[in-house]
Motif scaffolding. Structure first.
Motif, PDB file in Angstrom:
ATOM      1  N   GLU A   1       0.815  -1.217   0.000  1.00 37.16           N
ATOM      2  CA  GLU A   1       0.000   0.000   0.000  1.00 37.16           C
ATOM      3  C   GLU A   1       0.851   1.271   0.000  1.00 37.16           C
ATOM      4  O   GLU A   1       0.349   2.369  -0.214  1.00 37.16           O
ATOM      5  N   ILE A   2       2.151   1.112   0.265  1.00 37.73           N
ATOM      6  CA  ILE A   2       2.999   2.303   0.305  1.00 37.73           C
ATOM      7  C   ILE A   2       4.424   1.946  -0.120  1.00 37.73           C
ATOM      8  O   ILE A   2       4.938   0.866   0.223  1.00 37.73           O
ATOM      9  N   ASP A   3       5.037   2.870  -0.842  1.00 37.78           N
ATOM     10  CA  ASP A   3       6.430   2.697  -1.260  1.00 37.78           C
ATOM     11  C   ASP A   3       7.330   3.022  -0.047  1.00 37.78           C
ATOM     12  O   ASP A   3       7.091   4.018   0.650  1.00 37.78           O
ATOM     13  N   GLY A   4       8.323   2.180   0.193  1.00 35.40           N
ATOM     14  CA  GLY A   4       9.191   2.353   1.356  1.00 35.40           C
ATOM     15  C   GLY A   4       9.848   3.729   1.413  1.00 35.40           C
ATOM     16  O   GLY A   4      10.000   4.307   2.489  1.00 35.40           O
ATOM     17  N   GLU A   5      10.213   4.262   0.254  1.00 29.46           N
ATOM     18  CA  GLU A   5      10.901   5.571   0.247  1.00 29.46           C
ATOM     19  C   GLU A   5       9.996   6.701   0.710  1.00 29.46           C
ATOM     20  O   GLU A   5      10.430   7.610   1.400  1.00 29.46           O
ATOM     21  N   ILE A   6       8.731   6.614   0.335  1.00 34.40           N
ATOM     22  CA  ILE A   6       7.769   7.646   0.773  1.00 34.40           C
ATOM     23  C   ILE A   6       7.565   7.525   2.288  1.00 34.40           C
ATOM     24  O   ILE A   6       7.550   8.516   3.012  1.00 34.40           O
ATOM     25  N   ALA A   7       7.437   6.275   2.744  1.00 37.07           N
ATOM     26  CA  ALA A   7       7.211   6.060   4.181  1.00 37.07           C
ATOM     27  C   ALA A   7       8.362   6.623   5.006  1.00 37.07           C
ATOM     28  O   ALA A   7       8.165   7.115   6.123  1.00 37.07           O
ATOM     29  N   ASP A   8       9.572   6.579   4.467  1.00 33.53           N
ATOM     30  CA  ASP A   8      10.750   7.021   5.227  1.00 33.53           C
ATOM     31  C   ASP A   8      11.132   8.478   4.952  1.00 33.53           C
ATOM     32  O   ASP A   8      12.094   8.975   5.542  1.00 33.53           O
ATOM     33  N   ASP A   9      10.421   9.139   4.053  1.00 34.93           N
ATOM     34  CA  ASP A   9      10.789  10.510   3.677  1.00 34.93           C
ATOM     35  C   ASP A   9      10.367  11.483   4.789  1.00 34.93           C
ATOM     36  O   ASP A   9       9.172  11.793   4.945  1.00 34.93           O
ATOM     37  N   ILE A  10      11.334  11.986   5.539  1.00 33.80           N
ATOM     38  CA  ILE A  10      10.988  12.821   6.701  1.00 33.80           C
ATOM     39  C   ILE A  10      10.347  14.153   6.312  1.00 33.80           C
ATOM     40  O   ILE A  10       9.778  14.839   7.151  1.00 33.80           O
ATOM     41  N   ASN A  11      10.428  14.509   5.028  1.00 32.14           N
ATOM     42  CA  ASN A  11       9.768  15.756   4.603  1.00 32.14           C
ATOM     43  C   ASN A  11       8.282  15.565   4.305  1.00 32.14           C
ATOM     44  O   ASN A  11       7.532  16.525   4.231  1.00 32.14           O
TER      45      ASN A  11
END
Ligand code: ASP
Length: 320
Positions: free
Chosen positions: A271-281
């Motif tokens: 349901e979510i791309d790992g990079e988006i989940a970890d993007d602190i911005n």
């Protein structure tokens, strides 16, 4: 203090004023939790029992930490090894615990409505930590606090809730809370994962994710709840990710400062791309976990105040 409830069973019975009272107090607990010494004696002398009939990592540990920081004696009942496995009914277990005089009972159960039933049988305050597909009130409150702190308000926002709405108590509680506070709500997902009654709660239902994300201030992703599915709700995980997985390309349709939320546990690449989940911005997923402890402290504090005054009233009446 505008909060007079005996239990916290759902968002449904709460007024916008009560919701604001909880969030305001939770803000104060966020400050306490960021100090080195986090101890308060708000629940000193009180007993909190956590009964989780369904698995939980975040919610159970969050309630445990919240109770300990408020000075309560906290007990976690391991329901996997409890008498429930030997055939004891939920009510028998509750009555047994009730006889030990707990003050706060935190309950998660796989059946919708089970926590309400239990609350009608015990003398303490009951907090719903998630019941079936029904409600998960502290999740909606922690989400509201996260949004309010990130956006500076909790009204007039465009909020897109995406994914497996049909099986999600998180979606239901959030829809009720965010609707009460006056937001523009969109539900995004395939028709197979969209329950019929939800449009009546005031949300617009949109099948196409790019369309649904246009101009959103908040993008709330939901976990695909495979454990509650008893048939083919989606053609394949790949297809689902392609159409409904949040990646940078789809997120670009939301406002440039839109925040990304997920209640956890996350299925990265589903349901979510790992990079988006970890993007602190963009992602406030870790903030949600932090707000969870503060919101649970606020809820238990308020319920304990009501419990104390109810007991005080009863003692006073017995002298008349
Ligand atoms: N942790 C949330 C719940 O208990 C969300 C999830 O499991 O997907 O409902």
């Amino acid at each position: 203090m505008a909060f007079h409830a005996r239990h916290l069973l759902g968002i449904e019975p709460l007024s916008p004023m009560e919701i604001t009272t909880i969030l305001d107090l939770a803000d104060r607990y966020v400050d306490l939790n960021r100090r080195t010494v986090k101890q308060s004696d708000t629940l000193a002398g009180m007993t909190q029992i956590n009964m989780f009939f369904e698995n939980s990592t975040r919610t159970q540990s969050s309630f445990e930490i919240a109770g300990k920081r408020l000075g309560a004696d906290v007990m976690n009942m391991n329901m996997a090894t409890s008498s429930v496995k030997k055939g004891e009914t939920l009510i028998d277990t509750a009555m047994t615990l009730n006889a030990m005089h707990p003050d706060l009972l935190v309950v998660r159960h796989g059946a919708s409505g089970a926590v309400n039933l239990l609350a009608s049988k015990v003398n303490c305050a009951v907090l719903n930590a998630g019941d079936g597909r029904h409600e998960h009130p502290t999740q909606a409150l922690l989400d509201a606090l996260t949004i309010r702190r990130a956006k500076g308000r909790i009204d007039r926002l465009t909020i897109a809730i995406c994914g497996d709405v049909a099986h999600s108590r998180v979606a239901r509680s959030n829809l009720i809370l965010l609707g009460k506070m006056g937001n523009n709500l969109r539900l995004i997902g395939p028709p197979t994962l969209m329950p019929s009654g939800f449009a009546e709660l005031g949300a617009t239902i949109i099948e196409d994710m790019r369309e649904g994300l246009k101009g959103a201030d908040v993008v709330m992703m939901l976990r695909l709840q495979k454990e509650r599915m008893d048939g083919g709700f989606i053609p394949s995980m790949r297809e689902y990710y392609h159409r409904y997985g949040l990646d940078a390309e789809k997120l670009a349709y939301a406002k440039p400062d839109a925040i990304v939320m997920h209640p956890g546990p996350m299925n990265r690449g589903v349901e979510i791309d790992g990079e988006i989940a970890d993007d602190i911005n963009r992602s406030v997923i870790q903030d949600q976990v932090e707000m969870g402890v503060a919101v649970r402290m606020a809820c238990m504090d308020l319920l304990a105040r009501n419990l104390r005054s109810e007991r005080g009233r009863r003692i006073a009446e017995s002298y008349v």
